[in-house]
Design a protein around this motif. Structure first.
Motif, PDB file in Angstrom:
ATOM      1  N   ALA A  37       0.878  -1.170   0.000  1.00 52.97           N
ATOM      2  CA  ALA A  37       0.000   0.000   0.000  1.00 52.97           C
ATOM      3  C   ALA A  37       0.909   1.211   0.000  1.00 52.97           C
ATOM      4  O   ALA A  37       1.843   1.305   0.800  1.00 52.97           O
ATOM      5  CB  ALA A  37      -0.885   0.005   1.244  1.00 52.97           C
ATOM      6  N   GLU A  84      -4.940   1.777   8.587  1.00 57.22           N
ATOM      7  CA  GLU A  84      -5.734   1.758   7.353  1.00 57.22           C
ATOM      8  C   GLU A  84      -5.104   0.854   6.296  1.00 57.22           C
ATOM      9  O   GLU A  84      -5.809   0.153   5.577  1.00 57.22           O
ATOM     10  CB  GLU A  84      -5.922   3.173   6.806  1.00 57.22           C
ATOM     11  CG  GLU A  84      -6.952   3.979   7.566  1.00 57.22           C
ATOM     12  CD  GLU A  84      -8.313   3.306   7.626  1.00 57.22           C
ATOM     13  OE1 GLU A  84      -8.832   2.872   6.567  1.00 57.22           O
ATOM     14  OE2 GLU A  84      -8.874   3.204   8.726  1.00 57.22           O
ATOM     15  N   GLN A  88      -6.861  -2.456   4.472  1.00 60.00           N
ATOM     16  CA  GLN A  88      -6.998  -2.559   3.017  1.00 60.00           C
ATOM     17  C   GLN A  88      -6.194  -3.734   2.472  1.00 60.00           C
ATOM     18  O   GLN A  88      -6.662  -4.479   1.607  1.00 60.00           O
ATOM     19  CB  GLN A  88      -6.556  -1.262   2.347  1.00 60.00           C
ATOM     20  CG  GLN A  88      -6.934  -1.234   0.886  1.00 60.00           C
ATOM     21  CD  GLN A  88      -6.929   0.170   0.312  1.00 60.00           C
ATOM     22  OE1 GLN A  88      -6.974   1.161   1.036  1.00 60.00           O
ATOM     23  NE2 GLN A  88      -6.881   0.257  -0.992  1.00 60.00           N
TER      24      GLN A  88
END
Length: 145
Positions: A37, A84, A88
């Motif tokens: 990410a 986060e 994800q």
């Protein structure tokens, strides 16, 4: 936040996040499915040829996940990053497992609240103690198909 396949050039950045040697992370990229990410301010349509060979900046990566599938279970082998990013990224093996009608299993160390929270938010259930790694206990989390 953009999620993409990890490249060999990401090894230094992954090593920084995981506090592992770069060679170990380079091997991880070759041996497992690894997704990263990165900060969403990057243009996903930009030419990535430079980053493939010059390496990624550890400050640009928000987290990573590695996993592999064996028999009827997808095993998450490593997960680290921001809260986060972990949520994800954990969705990546979950989506794969759903398409293949497989379970997903994750081992969480006691000091990994961020990972534990991400797992519980995605519907994983505690399944007791997992194996010990370097003497440290783990908790097994599992998501059934």
């Amino acid at each position: 936040m953009n999620v993409r396949d990890a490249l060999e050039a990401d090894a230094d950045a992954l090593a920084s996040i995981a506090d592992s040697p770069t060679d170990v992370m380079r091997n991880l990229v070759h041996d497992r499915t690894v997704r990263v990410a990165e900060d969403g301010t990057h243009d996903p349509n930009a030419d990535v040829s430079d980053s493939q060979f010059d390496g990624s900046d550890p400050e640009d990566l928000l987290g990573f996940i590695s996993f592999d599938a064996r028999e009827d279970t997808v095993h998450v082998t490593q997960l680290d990053g921001t809260s986060e990013a972990c949520k994800q990224l954990l969705g990546e093996p979950v989506r794969f497992a759903k398409r293949e009608s497989m379970a997903v299993e994750l081992l969480v160390s006691p000091d990994s609240e961020v990972i534990e929270d991400a797992a519980e938010e995605l519907g994983f259930e505690r399944r007791g103690r997992g194996p010990r790694f370097d003497g440290a206990p783990t908790t097994r989390f599992r998501l059934e198909p």
